[in-house]
Write a protein that holds these residues in place. Structure first.
Motif, PDB file in Angstrom:
ATOM      1  N   GLY A  56      15.868  35.558 -25.319  1.00  0.00           N
ATOM      2  CA  GLY A  56      17.118  35.123 -24.711  1.00  0.00           C
ATOM      3  C   GLY A  56      17.000  33.695 -24.267  1.00  0.00           C
ATOM      4  N   GLY A  57      18.123  33.021 -24.153  1.00  0.00           N
ATOM      5  CA  GLY A  57      18.134  31.682 -23.586  1.00  0.00           C
ATOM      6  C   GLY A  57      17.781  30.575 -24.549  1.00  0.00           C
ATOM      7  N   GLN A  58      17.867  30.865 -25.840  1.00  0.00           N
ATOM      8  CA  GLN A  58      17.569  29.823 -26.845  1.00  0.00           C
ATOM      9  C   GLN A  58      18.378  28.552 -26.562  1.00  0.00           C
ATOM     10  OE1 GLN A  58      15.639  30.562 -30.153  1.00  0.00           O
ATOM     11  NE2 GLN A  58      15.522  28.341 -29.861  1.00  0.00           N
ATOM     12  N   ASP A  59      19.604  28.727 -26.123  1.00  0.00           N
ATOM     13  CA  ASP A  59      20.471  27.559 -25.871  1.00  0.00           C
ATOM     14  C   ASP A  59      20.032  26.763 -24.646  1.00  0.00           C
ATOM     15  OD1 ASP A  59      21.160  29.801 -24.339  1.00  0.00           O
ATOM     16  OD2 ASP A  59      23.169  29.042 -23.958  1.00  0.00           O
ATOM     17  N   GLN A  76       4.843  19.351 -27.991  1.00  0.00           N
ATOM     18  CA  GLN A  76       6.227  19.699 -27.652  1.00  0.00           C
ATOM     19  C   GLN A  76       6.196  20.615 -26.436  1.00  0.00           C
ATOM     20  OE1 GLN A  76       8.120  21.363 -31.135  1.00  0.00           O
ATOM     21  NE2 GLN A  76       7.066  19.934 -32.489  1.00  0.00           N
ATOM     22  N   ARG A  77       6.604  20.072 -25.301  1.00  0.00           N
ATOM     23  CA  ARG A  77       6.597  20.841 -24.064  1.00  0.00           C
ATOM     24  C   ARG A  77       7.953  21.498 -23.874  1.00  0.00           C
ATOM     25  NH1 ARG A  77       2.379  19.465 -20.566  1.00  0.00           N
ATOM     26  NH2 ARG A  77       0.876  18.261 -21.742  1.00  0.00           N
ATOM     27  N   HIS A  78       7.956  22.808 -24.045  1.00  0.00           N
ATOM     28  CA  HIS A  78       9.210  23.562 -23.957  1.00  0.00           C
ATOM     29  C   HIS A  78       9.461  23.955 -22.509  1.00  0.00           C
ATOM     30  CE1 HIS A  78       9.816  24.317 -28.375  1.00  0.00           C
ATOM     31  NE2 HIS A  78       8.576  23.867 -28.346  1.00  0.00           N
ATOM     32  N   PHE A  79      10.702  23.753 -22.076  1.00  0.00           N
ATOM     33  CA  PHE A  79      11.052  24.107 -20.701  1.00  0.00           C
ATOM     34  C   PHE A  79      12.492  24.589 -20.661  1.00  0.00           C
ATOM     35  CE2 PHE A  79      13.743  20.463 -19.495  1.00  0.00           C
ATOM     36  CZ  PHE A  79      13.455  19.573 -20.522  1.00  0.00           C
ATOM     37  N   CYS A  80      12.874  25.200 -19.547  1.00  0.00           N
ATOM     38  CA  CYS A  80      14.263  25.647 -19.392  1.00  0.00           C
ATOM     39  C   CYS A  80      15.099  24.486 -18.873  1.00  0.00           C
ATOM     40  CB  CYS A  80      14.338  26.831 -18.436  1.00  0.00           C
ATOM     41  SG  CYS A  80      16.055  27.287 -18.057  1.00  0.00           S
ATOM     42  N   GLY A  81      16.146  24.153 -19.585  1.00  0.00           N
ATOM     43  CA  GLY A  81      17.007  23.050 -19.198  1.00  0.00           C
ATOM     44  C   GLY A  81      17.880  23.356 -18.000  1.00  0.00           C
ATOM     45  N   HIS A  82      17.940  24.622 -17.618  1.00  0.00           N
ATOM     46  CA  HIS A  82      18.742  24.991 -16.449  1.00  0.00           C
ATOM     47  C   HIS A  82      17.919  24.945 -15.164  1.00  0.00           C
ATOM     48  CE1 HIS A  82      22.083  26.760 -14.283  1.00  0.00           C
ATOM     49  NE2 HIS A  82      21.225  27.596 -13.736  1.00  0.00           N
ATOM     50  N   CYS A  83      16.755  25.593 -15.166  1.00  0.00           N
ATOM     51  CA  CYS A  83      15.963  25.661 -13.924  1.00  0.00           C
ATOM     52  C   CYS A  83      14.720  24.782 -13.941  1.00  0.00           C
ATOM     53  CB  CYS A  83      15.582  27.107 -13.609  1.00  0.00           C
ATOM     54  SG  CYS A  83      14.395  27.825 -14.762  1.00  0.00           S
ATOM     55  N   GLY A  84      14.358  24.260 -15.106  1.00  0.00           N
ATOM     56  CA  GLY A  84      13.251  23.321 -15.169  1.00  0.00           C
ATOM     57  C   GLY A  84      11.873  23.936 -15.341  1.00  0.00           C
ATOM     58  N   THR A  85      11.792  25.265 -15.443  1.00  0.00           N
ATOM     59  CA  THR A  85      10.478  25.901 -15.584  1.00  0.00           C
ATOM     60  C   THR A  85       9.772  25.452 -16.858  1.00  0.00           C
ATOM     61  OG1 THR A  85      11.243  27.886 -14.433  1.00  0.00           O
ATOM     62  CG2 THR A  85       9.297  28.144 -15.847  1.00  0.00           C
ATOM     63  N   ALA A  86       8.502  25.048 -16.719  1.00  0.00           N
ATOM     64  CA  ALA A  86       7.664  24.748 -17.883  1.00  0.00           C
ATOM     65  C   ALA A  86       7.266  26.064 -18.541  1.00  0.00           C
ATOM     66  CB  ALA A  86       6.429  23.980 -17.443  1.00  0.00           C
TER      67      ALA A  86
END
Ligand code: ZN
Ligand code: ZN
Length: 155
Positions: A56-59, A76-86
């Motif tokens: 979930g949350g691909q977007d 490539q450091r993937h993080f959540c663009g909403h909450c910022g979690t690494a």
């Protein structure tokens, strides 16, 4: 070991199969410190890149590529663009591997018998290197890989 992970807001959920799930490797580099570890370091695990499933949350997923010595890093450091979690690090130079951040994993991880402290030459002056008395410490990268450490400890 099967690992389930998520970001803090819960939008991004993922799972991955890990051969190197023990959270022993503490990286004190400025990228880890600023993006994922304000205690001074971040802990990355080793996992099989092909097993990564995003549930979930691909977007909401974003990728940060740091500039190191004037060049864009291949990491490539993937993080959540909403909450910022690494969430995890992926590097095309090692296509079989993915490195989830221990802090993003919800599955209870094994307790490490010892720790390795690396990139200490990038450590912030206020950061105390804690851990255990016999812990290995490196100014930069250790020679021993995550997989080799697990083998040496019979894990
Ligand atoms: Zn989030
Ligand atoms: Zn680092």
């Amino acid at each position: 070991m099967h690992l389930d992970g998520s970001c803090h807001c819960g939008r991004v959920r993922f799972s991955v199969e890990s051969q190197e799930p023990v959270p022993f490797m503490r990286c004190y580099c400025s990228i880890c410190r600023k993006t994922a570890g304000t205690g001074g370091y971040a802990i990355n695990l080793g996992a099989d890149a092909r097993s990564l499933k995003i549930h979930g949350g691909q977007d909401a997923l974003r990728v940060y590529r740091a500039t190191i010595d004037g060049k864009e890093s291949s990491g490539q450091r993937h993080f959540c663009g909403h909450c910022g979690t690494a969430l995890w690090l992926y590097d095309e130079g090692w296509p079989d591997l993915i490195h989830p951040h221990a802090g993003a994993i919800d599955t209870p991880l094994p307790v490490p018998p010892d720790n390795v402290h690396m990139m200490l030459d990038s450590r912030a002056p206020w950061v105390q290197v804690e851990g255990q008395p016999g812990d290995a410490r490196f100014e930069q990268y250790p020679k021993e890989s995550l997989a080799e450490w697990h083998r040496r400890h019979g894990l």
